[in-house]
Design an enzyme around this catalytic site. Sequence first.
Site, PDB file in Angstrom:
ATOM      1  N   HIS A 247       0.711  -0.988   0.105  1.00  0.00           N
ATOM      2  CA  HIS A 247      -0.082  -0.477   0.097  1.00  0.00           C
ATOM      3  C   HIS A 247       0.922   1.375   0.346  1.00  0.00           C
ATOM      4  O   HIS A 247       1.991   1.439   0.581  1.00  0.00           O
ATOM      5  CB  HIS A 247      -0.833   0.486   1.048  1.00  0.00           C
TER       6      HIS A 247
ATOM      7  N   HIS B  18       0.382   5.358   1.282  1.00  0.00           N
ATOM      8  CA  HIS B  18      -0.092   6.298   2.337  1.00  0.00           C
ATOM      9  C   HIS B  18      -0.228   7.542   0.822  1.00  0.00           C
ATOM     10  O   HIS B  18       1.011   8.405   0.576  1.00  0.00           O
ATOM     11  CB  HIS B  18       0.724   6.425   3.006  1.00  0.00           C
TER      12      HIS B  18
END
Length: 136
Positions: free
Chosen positions: A99, A101
């Site tokens: 992922h 951010h």
Amino acid sequence: MVDCIFCKIINKEVPSYKVYEDASFYAFLDIFPVNHGHVLVIPKTHYPDILHTPSEVAEGLMRLVQKIAPAVLKATKSEGFNLGMNTGSVAGQAVFHTHAHIMPRFPDDGLRLWGHKPYEPGQMETVSSAIAHEIL
Ligand code: AMP
Ligand code: ZN
């Protein structure tokens, strides 16, 4: 089969505040934001971190960051953001599903970047050549 909170979010087994979805990627609000508008962008296929993500998926993730970050800036009236990708628990990675951010920043928001460890004379040469030597 890994027990992964982000896979559960993709599968709608766990609720999330979606901001974007397509056939391969999903983006949603971080539940514990550093600032309001903190978004996580993830591939729908599970890979544990960026080093174990196929290059074409990583490229797609970055293309999506370029698409979503301007929307985060506009919506939150922010003029800049930090792009983060913690890799490994020693680096603070808590969810082992790749992922990115997107963290919008605001003047005087109280957030700080990391500190600094100055080099002794000669160390930059040693460290740079050690890294250069390891690049495949
Ligand atoms: P990292 O430390 O890079 O692995 O970041 C994981 C992030 O996922 C943290 O910032 C958490 O706040 C966020 N997070 C964990 N569970 C959820 C959830 N159910 N919904 C939204 N964000 C979450
Ligand atoms: Zn997963």
